[in-house]
Design an enzyme around this catalytic site. Structure first.
Site, short mmCIF file in Angstrom:
data_model
loop_
_atom_site.label_atom_id
_atom_site.label_comp_id
_atom_site.label_asym_id
_atom_site.label_seq_id
_atom_site.Cartn_x
_atom_site.Cartn_y
_atom_site.Cartn_z
N GLY A 253 74.13 25.64 16.06
CA GLY A 253 72.99 26.63 16.62
C GLY A 253 73.16 27.53 17.60
N ASP A 254 74.18 27.10 18.58
CA ASP A 254 74.54 28.04 19.49
C ASP A 254 75.29 29.40 18.97
OD1 ASP A 254 74.30 26.60 22.01
OD2 ASP A 254 75.59 24.93 21.02
N CYS A 255 75.84 29.17 17.66
CA CYS A 255 76.57 30.42 17.10
C CYS A 255 75.59 31.22 16.49
CB CYS A 255 77.54 29.83 15.97
SG CYS A 255 78.23 31.03 14.91
#
Length: 470
Positions: A253-255
């Site tokens: 999700g951060d990516c």
């Protein structure tokens, strides 16, 4: 200075992530719990810290705004981020949150959390960092970092693209966000509406976009990709993952959010940003996720070349792996300029006679020499993408010469396949295959299907249409 030349500013909650990796072959004698023999203890920045590191790949200038203290975990994060991003920190009252995963055989057995300080008052340097941002990413993990600078974020959203990665226990995104990126479970929690169909996901995305007054909401759906919707819109866009990535999804999700923010900073539309983010998130998971050693050992992996990057399987590593387990490596070659039913039938048949299929593909220059002026009709990047999209193709290798012999000597396939009017005796590659005990085969080919025939038919149709135009 234009917005594109300014840094991407990441704001949010930094964590310290720890992975204890090992193997488990027995249970504890006093409880039915696995005993993990730890072989690796690795710490890394998590939360907004991970998002900032991912945003900085490829050389982008990134500033991280976050609350850090003087505790051991905060100091570890500072050391890890030094030289990677520019850090603008403000006080943290208490210890930095730590998340520890215990993994056995690559799978998480248990996770335990500790710490949980609260952010203090941001100083003027925080406001200055946001005022000079070219784009902003809010990595909200529900621990107060976004709330502490909310007023500055609202100002930034009126000037530059702002992406908000929300949390059910976090802040409501500021009005005017260019893109908000909840995952499926977060969207369900934020709307208190169940239902796991794509229609339900689309309705939730549209309602959240209206509630938050955001330009768009992208609900990430793991291996399925992401669904993009706008408030009041009736045509949500589904962006499937380019391939199924089998790997650790931690940090995906951060990516996704970091890639989308970078794309918007470069002037992309939300639709383009989401396509690129889905492809990069899939590649990130396939490479091992947040725990991948290549992410933290200084080795940079280039971003995908386009919004829907194809599988980047190394054909030589694949061939070695298949041979090592006693499998049969099959290779097939050609220009594949306009992929048609004859090609597909040949490749499907080739895959069925072995354990993997590697396509040896003529480069653009090679096709031009073999086929003459005007060829290829389809450039190499598109031909690779189309071939890699076939379920029967496991990898693609490009060669520059007129003949694939040199490439075949590196791949050393067990079987080399051609179709059409060839015979085994006339195949120029057959002699090379004999050097390592390989076999050249000719497979049946559908009559009347060829790139040349398709090109001529298209040219005749175009000519007829020109003559019929008034």
């Amino acid at each position: 200075m234009s917005a594109r030349n300014r840094p991407l500013v990441v704001v949010g909650d930094v964590l310290l992530d720890r992975d204890l990796e090992g193997e488990s072959t027995r249970l504890a004698p006093d409880a039915p719990a696995p005993v993990v023999d730890v072989t690796r203890d690795h710490t890394r920045p998590g939360g907004a810290g991970l998002a900032a590191v991912l945003a900085a790949r490829g050389g982008r200038e990134v500033t991280l705004v976050a609350a850090l203290g003087e505790d051991r975990a905060s100091q570890e994060v500072r050391r890890a981020l030094a030289g990677v991003v520019h850090l603008v920190d403000f006080p943290l009252d208490g210890a930095l949150p730590e998340k520890t995963r215990v993994l056995a055989g690559g799978r998480a057995v248990v996770r335990y959390d500790r710490g949980g300080g609260r952010p203090g008052e941001p100083g003027p340097e925080v406001r200055a960092a946001l005022a000079g941002a070219g784009a902003v990413l809010v990595a909200d993990y529900g621990r107060g970092g976004a709330a502490a600078v909310r007023r500055h974020l609202a100002e930034a959203a009126r000037r530059v693209p702002l992406v908000w990665d929300p949390h059910p226990r976090g802040e409501r995104p500021v009005a005017g966000a260019r893109l908000v990126t909840p995952n499926g479970s977060e969207a369900r929690a934020l709307t208190a509406q169940d239902g796991r169909t794509l229609r339900a996901d689309a309705l939730r995305a549209m309602r959240l976009a209206a509630r938050w007054r955001a330009a768009a909401v992208a609900v990430t759906l793991g291996a399925r990709g992401a669904l993009l919707a706008r408030a009041g819109g009736d045509s949500p866009m589904m962006v499937p993952a380019p391939y199924r990535a089998d790997g650790d999804p931690c940090g995906a999700g951060d990516c996704f959010a970091a890639t989308a923010a970078g794309a918007l900073a470069d002037g992309a539309l939300p639709e383009e940003a989401v396509q690129l983010a889905v492809a990069e998130a899939a590649a990130f998971v396939a490479a091992g996720g947040a725990g991948s050693r290549t992410l933290w050992d200084g080795a940079e992996r280039p971003l995908p070349a386009g919004p829907a990057a194809v599988r980047d399987t190394d054909p030589f590593a694949l061939a070695r792996a298949v041979r090592a387990r006693g499998g049969v490596v099959v290779a097939a070659g050609g220009c594949f300029d306009l992929l048609h039913a004859g090609h597909v039938g040949l490749l499907e048949s080739a895959r069925r006679i072995g354990d993997c299929l590697i396509v040896c593909l003529n480069s653009d220059a090679s096709v031009g020499r073999l086929k003459g002026p005007g060829r290829p009709l389809t450039r190499i990047e598109d031909r690779i993408r189309v071939l890699a999209g076939l379920g029967c193709v496991d990898a693609v290798a490009v060669f520059e010469e007129n003949s694939p012999v040199r490439l075949l000597r590196r791949l050393r396939p067990d079987i080399w396949v051609k179709g059409g009017d060839y015979t085994v005796d006339t195949l120029p590659e057959a002699t090379a295959l004999q050097e390592w005990g390989g076999q050249a085969l000719v497979l049946p080919y559908l009559d009347g299907r060829s790139t040349t025939t398709l090109a001529r038919r298209a040219a005749r149709t175009a000519a007829v249409r020109r003559e019929s135009d008034p």
